[in-house]
Motif scaffolding. Structure first.
Motif, PDB file in Angstrom:
ATOM      1  N   LYS A  55      18.500  18.573 -16.166  1.00 59.09           N
ATOM      2  CA  LYS A  55      19.047  17.552 -17.161  1.00 59.09           C
ATOM      3  C   LYS A  55      18.065  16.385 -17.191  1.00 59.09           C
ATOM      4  O   LYS A  55      17.436  15.792 -18.186  1.00 59.09           O
ATOM      5  N   CYS A  58      15.349  17.374 -19.618  1.00 59.51           N
ATOM      6  CA  CYS A  58      15.895  17.349 -20.894  1.00 59.51           C
ATOM      7  C   CYS A  58      15.921  16.001 -21.400  1.00 59.51           C
ATOM      8  O   CYS A  58      15.459  15.735 -22.696  1.00 59.51           O
ATOM      9  N   HIS A  59      16.167  15.001 -20.527  1.00 60.88           N
ATOM     10  CA  HIS A  59      16.006  13.539 -21.011  1.00 60.88           C
ATOM     11  C   HIS A  59      14.795  12.806 -21.336  1.00 60.88           C
ATOM     12  O   HIS A  59      14.758  11.643 -21.663  1.00 60.88           O
ATOM     13  N   THR A  60      13.747  13.560 -20.745  1.00 60.52           N
ATOM     14  CA  THR A  60      12.507  13.220 -21.065  1.00 60.52           C
ATOM     15  C   THR A  60      11.701  13.719 -22.370  1.00 60.52           C
ATOM     16  O   THR A  60      10.816  13.483 -22.674  1.00 60.52           O
ATOM     17  N   LEU A  64      14.986  16.086 -27.901  1.00 60.28           N
ATOM     18  CA  LEU A  64      16.263  16.333 -27.424  1.00 60.28           C
ATOM     19  C   LEU A  64      17.274  16.359 -28.368  1.00 60.28           C
ATOM     20  O   LEU A  64      18.151  17.443 -28.373  1.00 60.28           O
ATOM     21  N   GLY A  82      20.140  18.531 -22.871  1.00 57.43           N
ATOM     22  CA  GLY A  82      20.735  17.746 -21.895  1.00 57.43           C
ATOM     23  C   GLY A  82      22.324  18.202 -21.676  1.00 57.43           C
ATOM     24  O   GLY A  82      23.059  17.199 -21.028  1.00 57.43           O
TER      25      GLY A  82
END
Length: 163
Positions: A55, A58-60, A64, A82
């Motif tokens: 995650k 994913c969050h960078t 997304l 995410g």
């Protein structure tokens, strides 16, 4: 738990062109191994650590939103957009409850549900998608969607023309 090969899109992401850029080309996950997003542990601290690591990547990610939308439709296992598989399942269920007609149109089988609850446009889209994905006959699709074969042929022609 082994990952079914049918749940993973193994096709390589095409190189972007000016005519049709592919959102996957800019994904942060392309820089790490795919195993990062499919935790080996099924639960417990090890699972939580693996999910947290996935995650974090994913969050960078700059894509997304696109990844999340794609994963809700196409991915059954692993972390994508995410979200874990359980989180995606919960989100899908909430979406179906909030928008039952749209969920019925997107749902390919059983087809009778689509024909009974969807608008004409939703039925047409579902029928074209059903024919493309299931390789069924036009006769059967016509019966399942409660339309004539001629209507199925017209819908297919319209889909080809708009593609």
């Amino acid at each position: 738990m082994p990952i079914p090969s049918s749940s993973i899109d193994t096709r390589p992401a095409p190189e972007p062109t000016d005519a049709s850029p592919d959102w996957r080309h800019g994904a942060a996950c392309r820089q790490v191994t795919p195993e990062t997003f499919f935790p080996a542990a099924e639960n417990g601290d090890s699972y939580d650590e693996q999910v947290t690591a996935a995650k974090a990547i994913c969050h960078t990610c700059p894509v997304l939103k696109q990844c999340r939308a794609w994963s809700l439709l196409h991915l059954a296992y692993g972390v994508a957009g995410g979200l874990t598989e359980r989180e995606r399942s919960t989100l899908r269920r909430r979406q179906r409850r909030a928008h039952p007609r749209a969920a019925a149109a997107a749902h390919v089988a059983p087809v009778g549900e689509v024909a009974a609850t969807a608008t004409r446009r939703e039925r047409r889209a579902a029928a074209v998608r059903y024919l493309a994905e299931s390789r069924t006959s036009r006769d059967r699709a016509a019966r399942q969607f409660h339309v004539s074969i001629r209507t199925i042929d017209r819908w297919l022609a319209e889909a080809r023309a708009s593609a």
